[in-house]
Design a protein around this motif. Sequence first.
Motif, short mmCIF file in Angstrom:
data_model
loop_
_atom_site.label_atom_id
_atom_site.label_comp_id
_atom_site.label_asym_id
_atom_site.label_seq_id
_atom_site.Cartn_x
_atom_site.Cartn_y
_atom_site.Cartn_z
N ARG A 115 0.83 -1.21 0.00
CA ARG A 115 0.00 0.00 0.00
C ARG A 115 0.86 1.25 0.00
O ARG A 115 0.55 2.22 -0.70
CB ARG A 115 -0.93 0.01 1.22
CG ARG A 115 -2.10 -0.94 1.11
CD ARG A 115 -3.22 -0.57 2.07
NE ARG A 115 -2.77 -0.62 3.45
CZ ARG A 115 -2.79 -1.71 4.21
NH1 ARG A 115 -3.22 -2.85 3.71
NH2 ARG A 115 -2.39 -1.66 5.46
N THR B 24 2.37 1.78 -3.45
CA THR B 24 1.34 2.22 -4.40
C THR B 24 1.02 3.69 -4.19
O THR B 24 0.87 4.47 -5.15
CB THR B 24 0.07 1.38 -4.22
OG1 THR B 24 0.38 0.00 -4.45
CG2 THR B 24 -1.01 1.82 -5.19
N LYS B 25 0.93 4.11 -2.92
CA LYS B 25 0.64 5.50 -2.59
C LYS B 25 1.77 6.43 -3.08
O LYS B 25 1.51 7.50 -3.64
CB LYS B 25 0.46 5.65 -1.08
CG LYS B 25 0.04 7.04 -0.64
CD LYS B 25 -0.03 7.13 0.88
CE LYS B 25 -1.10 6.24 1.44
NZ LYS B 25 -1.24 6.44 2.92
N ARG B 26 3.02 5.98 -2.88
CA ARG B 26 4.16 6.80 -3.31
C ARG B 26 4.21 6.91 -4.81
O ARG B 26 4.52 7.97 -5.37
CB ARG B 26 5.45 6.20 -2.77
CG ARG B 26 5.64 6.38 -1.27
CD ARG B 26 6.75 5.52 -0.75
NE ARG B 26 6.89 5.65 0.71
CZ ARG B 26 7.47 4.74 1.46
NH1 ARG B 26 8.00 3.65 0.94
NH2 ARG B 26 7.56 4.94 2.77
#
Length: 241
Positions: A232, A235-237
């Motif tokens: 997660r 993916t956020k970065r």
Amino acid sequence: MIDTAILLAAGEGSRLRSAAPYKPLCPVGGRPLIDHAIGGLAQAGIRQVVVVLGYGADRIEAHLAATAWPVAVHTVRVADHREPNGVSVLAARAQLAGRDALLAMCDHLVDPELYRRVAQAGTGGGARLAIDRRIDSDWVDLDDVTCVRTEGDCIVAIGKGLAAYDCFDTGVFAIGPALFAALASLASPSLTEGMRVLAAQGSASTLDCSDIDWIDVDDQPALDKAEAWLHRLSTKRAAAA
């Protein structure tokens, strides 16, 4: 600000044996746990890490020696990895020469901000433990986590299986001469027992880090949760880039 850390990596890690023969080298998100820990400490501003080794010391030491680290990394060994973890803490005492240190666990995957916050807060003259008050978290193994009961920011009880508690031990501490003295006074020195000695003296305090994520990677279910967490984050970065 504290600039030296002790990283405990001496245990056998038998519950993760299916994933890796030596727990510190267990890959999470493509990197060994010990790499996450040392890298996170460096990001938090730590300049020197003393790694305490026991089980699998030769293999882990070879890995450390073959890696270019952004901090100075030194190793010490315990004679018997089956001894309580306070023995591992005491093994690093001579490396500190009386200075305070951050204490962390190699098998805890931690947001570096947690390390930084504890290093900035310091020991308060005794020992300070980073706590998490999210006691309904499904990321914590209630059969294994160390529970804490507090009054204000003081620890009044600590241990596994406490009947009444209001937070969890994250495994990150600011420690100094007071805790070393407490551990040295015990016949079988565990970190929890050392903190109980300081709590009885009124010198075991807490730092609320409930807004920062961490996970104890102690078995396969925890490893799966840690992998999901890192996925997660990545993916956020990537979305923010």
